[in-house]
Scaffold this motif. Structure first.
Motif, mmCIF file in Angstrom:
data_model
loop_
_atom_site.group_PDB
_atom_site.id
_atom_site.type_symbol
_atom_site.label_atom_id
_atom_site.label_comp_id
_atom_site.label_asym_id
_atom_site.label_seq_id
_atom_site.Cartn_x
_atom_site.Cartn_y
_atom_site.Cartn_z
ATOM 1 N N TRP A 13 26.070 -17.599 15.932
ATOM 2 C CA TRP A 13 26.090 -16.724 15.331
ATOM 3 C C TRP A 13 24.321 -16.566 14.659
ATOM 4 O O TRP A 13 24.652 -16.034 13.454
ATOM 5 C CB TRP A 13 26.662 -16.805 13.797
ATOM 6 N N ASN A 40 15.671 -8.527 11.417
ATOM 7 C CA ASN A 40 16.608 -9.184 10.566
ATOM 8 C C ASN A 40 16.479 -10.416 11.053
ATOM 9 O O ASN A 40 16.755 -10.845 10.484
ATOM 10 C CB ASN A 40 17.785 -8.279 10.163
ATOM 11 N N VAL A 270 25.464 -16.332 8.554
ATOM 12 C CA VAL A 270 25.183 -16.270 7.456
ATOM 13 C C VAL A 270 26.050 -14.926 7.142
ATOM 14 O O VAL A 270 26.051 -14.271 8.017
ATOM 15 C CB VAL A 270 23.727 -15.580 6.889
HETATM 16 P P1 IMP Z 1 22.505 -6.800 9.956
HETATM 17 O O1 IMP Z 1 21.561 -7.001 10.811
HETATM 18 O O2 IMP Z 1 21.439 -6.900 8.690
HETATM 19 O O3 IMP Z 1 23.070 -5.848 9.627
HETATM 20 O O4 IMP Z 1 23.629 -7.770 9.395
HETATM 21 C C1 IMP Z 1 24.905 -8.104 10.612
HETATM 22 C C2 IMP Z 1 25.586 -9.345 10.304
HETATM 23 O O5 IMP Z 1 25.020 -10.006 10.369
HETATM 24 C C3 IMP Z 1 24.666 -10.062 8.489
HETATM 25 O O6 IMP Z 1 26.072 -10.879 8.617
HETATM 26 C C4 IMP Z 1 23.601 -10.848 9.042
HETATM 27 O O7 IMP Z 1 24.029 -11.942 8.264
HETATM 28 C C5 IMP Z 1 23.700 -11.350 10.224
HETATM 29 N N1 IMP Z 1 22.151 -11.305 11.207
HETATM 30 C C6 IMP Z 1 21.027 -10.446 11.391
HETATM 31 N N2 IMP Z 1 20.161 -11.014 11.606
HETATM 32 C C7 IMP Z 1 20.751 -12.310 11.404
HETATM 33 C C8 IMP Z 1 19.215 -13.640 11.790
HETATM 34 O O8 IMP Z 1 18.266 -13.510 12.582
HETATM 35 N N3 IMP Z 1 20.631 -14.560 12.153
HETATM 36 C C9 IMP Z 1 22.011 -14.781 10.906
HETATM 37 N N4 IMP Z 1 22.095 -13.657 11.201
HETATM 38 C C10 IMP Z 1 21.599 -12.216 10.913
#
Ligand code: IMP
Length: 419
Positions: A13, A40, A270
């Motif tokens: 993940w 991200n 996370v």
């Molecule tokens: P988003 O990419 O910000 O839209 O987040 C969507 C999901 O992906 C959430 O659960 C975030 O915590 C997870 N996520 C996004 N980027 C990462 C990363 O680099 N590491 C771990 N989880 C991530």
């Protein structure tokens, strides 16, 4: 044989420890290319007494002779990217951004955060950076590309029309929008810094492949966060699996050679969404403490649990993994017993694949004896016997060789096994 690129991909993940391996491999590659995601992602690299926080700039930036490419599959926030660039003073000529990458602008982050608030207990737990709204605009075909930054007044007029189309939604979400004049000013500032770096990176990567350069493709996030193959809707908005490297850079699948999948010796996640092997008790807390499992981008404590061999096998197959780098083995040091999720139970039935709805799955565990310490060990044969047995059992379960094993954050504490 034609020249092929090496690929690094996360098998869980995200946060598998890709940074250490990418940093290590970036030293021997001429090109390092990001193909998906945005800011991200994140990892910290320490060199001597300097600490660098990387979110979107490829890790080859720390190898002064490597060329770094931000591919078309990425969503790029100019504001955050420029801040990240400020850590370095010699980027011209060794950093290139695809003119076809999509822009992530401040209102995307506001929409992301507003949507999460509105979802209440159904929130995804995003990083709040605007990733979903930026990719959403791309596939809805109302997005704006990096190449458009070169003409700020034209782009500002286009964004203003976009605002008009969605004004009602912005009002409901309480998102404050800039005026056209403010936009021209903001975009002109971005252009002033970024223009020298914007180019057709597809041609650049083709040239590098054709001239025999060593190319590293740097994945972001992990397989279980993939928009199609992850735990939808609790996923990110990009193609995080190896297939995304081809479309996210404009290369052919056959341009990709060796695939190294990165997995931790346990699991973390996370944000919200299913995580069958999560441990809510003492063991989970111990993994969090030993592994310093707090997000690099958001600082959030990560959910922790045991290695999920079913999810890892799924990831090995989807990504075409040739070898696995098993990270943070030392975090399991001192545990008397170590559990591995070897199957799931769904509706009283045991299954050995990732089901449509992972939320319904409960883990079936096998327990392995622990060991005293692996910290800093640099050869496979020097590992405690129970640690070697643990690794061999995982290899059989997931169907791939663990060619690299990491036993501390230090670069040198890495076991590289012979082919
Ligand atoms: P988003 O990419 O910000 O839209 O987040 C969507 C999901 O992906 C959430 O659960 C975030 O915590 C997870 N996520 C996004 N980027 C990462 C990363 O680099 N590491 C771990 N989880 C991530």
């Amino acid at each position: 044989m034609a020249n092929q690129a090496d690929l690094i991909i996360g098998l869980q993940w995200g946060d598998e420890g890709k940074g250490k391996i990418v940093d290590h491999m970036a030293q021997t590659h001429d090109y390092v290319c990001r193909f998906a995601g945005g800011h991200n992602a994140g990892h910290t690299i320490v060199i001597g007494d300097q600490t660098y926080a990387l979110h979107l700039i490829p890790s080859g930036v720390l190898n002064s002779s490597a060329v770094n490419v931000v591919g078309n599959g990425v969503v790029l926030s100019p504001k955050d990217f420029i801040e990240e660039m400020e850590q370095f003073d010699d980027l011209e000529g060794r950093l290139f951004i695809s003119d076809k990458a999509h822009l992530l602008l401040p209102y995307h982050a506001l929409i992301d955060q507003a949507r999460e608030r509105m979802k209440g207990d159904k929130a995804i737990g995003t990083t709040g950076k605007g990733i979903g709204p930026a990719y959403g605009d791309k596939v809805t075909r109302v997005g704006h590309r990096v190449g458009e930054l070169l003409d700020p007044p034209k782009l500002a007029a286009k964004i203003t029309t976009y605002f008009e189309m969605y004004r009602g939604i912005f009002e409901v979400m309480g998102v404050e929008l800039p005026t056209e004049a403010e936009l021209v000013e903001e975009l002109s500032g971005y252009k002033a810094v970024l223009a020298p770096y914007i180019t057709d990176t597809t041609l650049l990567v083709w040239d590098a492949l054709d001239s025999g350069k060593k190319i590293l493709l740097e994945g972001a996030q992990g397989t279980m966060l993939d928009i199609d193959h992850g735990t939808y809707p609790y996923v990110t908005s990009s193609t995080t699996v190896s297939a995304g490297a081809a479309s996210g850079l404009g290369i052919a699948p056959r341009d990709i050679g060796r695939v190294t999948g990165i997995a931790k010796a346990y699991c973390t996640r996370v944000g919200n969404g299913p995580f069958p092997s999560e441990d809510h008790g003492e063991a989970g807390q111990r993994l969090r403490d030993n592994g310093h499992e707090y997000g690099t981008t958001t600082g959030r404590p990560r959910r922790c649990g045991w290695f999920d061999a079913v999810a890892a096998r799924h990831a090995v197959r989807i990504n075409g993994v040739d070898q696995i780098a098993l990270m943070k083995l030392d975090v399991l040091d001192g545990f008397e017993e170590i559990k591995v999720c070897v199957a799931y139970e769904v509706d009283g039935r045991r299954i050995d694949y990732v089901p449509y709805d992972l939320e319904e799955a409960t883990p079936v565990y096998e327990t392995f004896p622990g060991w005293d310490t692996t910290r800093g060990i640099q050869s496979f044969d020097a590992l405690p016997q129970t640690a070697r047995e643990y690794i061999t059992a995982l290899e059989e379960m997931v169907g791939a060789k663990m060619g690299i094993i990491s036993t501390s954050p230090k670069r040198e504490d890495t076991i590289v096994r012979k082919e």
